[in-house]
Scaffold this active site. Structure first.
Site, PDB file in Angstrom:
ATOM      1  N   HIS A  23     -12.412   8.655  61.988  1.00  0.00           N
ATOM      2  CA  HIS A  23     -12.155   8.890  60.573  1.00  0.00           C
ATOM      3  C   HIS A  23     -11.126   7.938  59.982  1.00  0.00           C
ATOM      4  O   HIS A  23     -11.041   7.818  58.754  1.00  0.00           O
ATOM      5  CB  HIS A  23     -11.720  10.337  60.345  1.00  0.00           C
ATOM      6  CG  HIS A  23     -12.864  11.297  60.294  1.00  0.00           C
ATOM      7  ND1 HIS A  23     -13.415  11.860  61.424  1.00  0.00           N
ATOM      8  CD2 HIS A  23     -13.578  11.788  59.243  1.00  0.00           C
ATOM      9  CE1 HIS A  23     -14.409  12.656  61.072  1.00  0.00           C
ATOM     10  NE2 HIS A  23     -14.531  12.625  59.764  1.00  0.00           N
ATOM     11  N   GLY A  24     -10.345   7.276  60.797  1.00  0.00           N
ATOM     12  CA  GLY A  24      -9.396   6.336  60.206  1.00  0.00           C
ATOM     13  C   GLY A  24      -8.342   5.864  61.179  1.00  0.00           C
ATOM     14  O   GLY A  24      -8.108   6.478  62.230  1.00  0.00           O
TER      15      GLY A  24
END
Length: 494
Positions: free
Chosen positions: A324-325
């Protein structure tokens, strides 16, 4: 170019539809039109990274051919799979994580290592995961390699799912490239789904984003009252759901309008009664990907040693967080989900006799706490915000800002609560099924009964009003878009 923008809805999409349906008699031409406009769509948002997408298409196409050619020579085929993983994960590492790693090394070495700043190409995690699944499925002999590079390019770059998914498997998408039909029923259903997703995004997610961003900015300046902190956390809980599920609805709807069936990505996750159930309903295509290509290859739940099951879960959830990041907050958020899912498995929480209301309250509490961490810029900010949510003695409870936000955005909170539950689905079932006129018991089989249905009250009226409601919803959304209302997309950064 986003789906909820004037250029897309009133220029790009009409041109695609006109050209696509002019050549209704030729599937190869229609596929070519979709491919060209998919590349234009990506170029519009990322002109300099179109070459990265095209490189991914070419290299993974060649990997697929190589594995298919060597399918009887498992070791050589496996070596190509390894090369493909190095290539695809290497792209993700360079463009998504190198800046983060160099920044942390810069801090650790007190500036001796230079920070490498690389802009993140939009949608890179989505099309890279699809490329990986394609190569692995060929190695598993679940699918044959695509010999036509244009067809493979369409799979990887199809614009409705290119930027934010859903993540589709080649074996599900390929048959539709080869053979599909466009019908008025599909087009009308797709249009309604697109408009529904547009409404989720423009009316609910965007208004929740205003509340979220303002409250999180206020909190950065110091502790805030408990009610305001919880309102901001709740606003983000709704924002991220309607932002991402709205985009997924629009993507699935667009696919239907071109004759493609794309699997749903959300199934009312906020009605869940456990964190495991939540992840069976949230971003389902990502969950399936990690299950098929990471969890099961590690052994899944089939291993005899329970410690290995926990290890497998830990690996999957840390990978989910990192996907996700590039931030410690995402890793910590992934670990948080792992801890609760592992605990639910160990204590057999879902089979417990606790009331469903308590289970649901527990699940939503953990979900909201997780979203606060997910939304924060750093672990320190996440910690400070969480303190504000519970530090009643020092920060107090009431706030004038809380009243202001509820007064201005209360109607959007109300609709967000309602539409996060399966109300629309229940209405559709009622319309399709009708009402029970009577129950007829069989004399020969007294334990069985036949239910006779009749037309539900106002069914004809609802059927007449439904398209009018869709048109009005589209006009309202267009008004918001034209006047330039706040319009961020959360998952573009992934």
């Amino acid at each position: 170019m986003t789906f909820s923008s004037v250029p897309f809805m009133f220029y790009f999409l009409p041109i695609v539809f006109i050209l696509y349906y002019i050549f209704f008699f030729s599937l190869p031409i229609k596929n070519f039109i979709l491919l060209i406009f998919s590349l234009i769509f990506y170029t519009w948002g990322e002109p300099k990274y179109i070459f990265l997408l095209m490189l991914s298409i070419l290299v993974n196409y060649l990997f697929g051919l190589g594995i298919d050619l060597l399918k009887t020579k498992k070791k050589l085929a496996l070596s190509i799979v390894v090369l493909s993983l190095i290539f695809n994960l290497g792209i993700l590492f360079v463009f998504k994580y190198l800046t983060f790693i160099s920044s942390n090394l810069n801090i650790a070495t007190q500036g001796k290592i230079e920070i490498i700043n690389i802009a993140l190409p939009i949608g890179i995690s989505f099309f890279t995961f699809q490329a990986i699944s394609y190569v692995i499925d060929i190695y598993r002999q679940d699918v044959a390699a695509q010999k036509n590079i244009l067809k493979f390019a369409l799979y990887l770059s199809f614009f409705p799912k290119l930027i934010q998914g859903p993540i589709t498997k080649y074996k599900d998408f390929a048959p539709q490239i080869e053979n599909r039909t466009e019908t008025w029923q599909k087009f009308s259903s797709g249009s309604c789904l697109f408009i529904t997703g547009l409404g989720k995004k423009v009316l609910l997610a965007n208004n929740m984003a205003v509340v979220t961003d303002r409250i999180f900015e206020i909190q950065k300046m110091g502790n805030i009252p408990v009610s305001l902190a919880w309102l901001g956390a709740l606003a983000y809980t709704f924002q991220i759901y309607f932002d991402f599920s709205g985009y997924s609805d629009m993507a699935i709807g667009l696919g239907l309008m071109f004759g493609f069936k794309i699997e749903r990505n959300f199934n009312y996750p906020y009605i869940s009664k456990s964190i495991r159930e939540f992840w069976g309903r949230w971003h389902m295509s990502l969950g399936r990907w990690f299950k098929d290509y990471l969890y099961i290859p590690l052994g899944g739940s089939r291993v005899l040693n329970k410690d290995l099951i926990i290890r497998n879960l830990a690996v999957v959830w840390m990978a989910t967080g990192i996907w996700h990041g590039a931030n410690w907050t995402f890793l910590f958020w992934g670990i948080l989900n792992f801890v609760f899912i592992a605990a639910e498995r160990i204590f057999e929480f879902e089979n417990s006799k606790l009331p469903n209301a308590i289970k649901h309250a527990y699940a939503m509490f953990v979900i909201i706490i997780g979203w606060v961490i997910f939304r924060s810029d750093s672990l320190q900010q996440a910690g400070n915000y969480l303190v504000s949510m519970f530090n009643f003695p020092q920060n107090g409870f009431l706030s004038d800002y809380t009243y202001m936000f509820i007064k201005e955005y209360g109607i959007f909170f109300l609709f967000a609560i309602l539409f996060s539950m399966p109300i629309a689905g229940k209405i559709n079932q009622l319309m399709a099924k009708g009402i029970v006129l009577r129950r007829q018991v069989s004399k020969s089989q007294p334990d069985q009964e036949r239910v006779l249905y009749g037309e539900a009250p106002f069914t004809k009226l609802i059927t007449f009003l439904y398209p009018i409601a869709m048109i009005l919803l589209f006009l309202v959304c267009t008004t918001y878009i034209v006047k330039g209302s706040y319009n961020p997309f959360i998952y573009f950064q992934f």
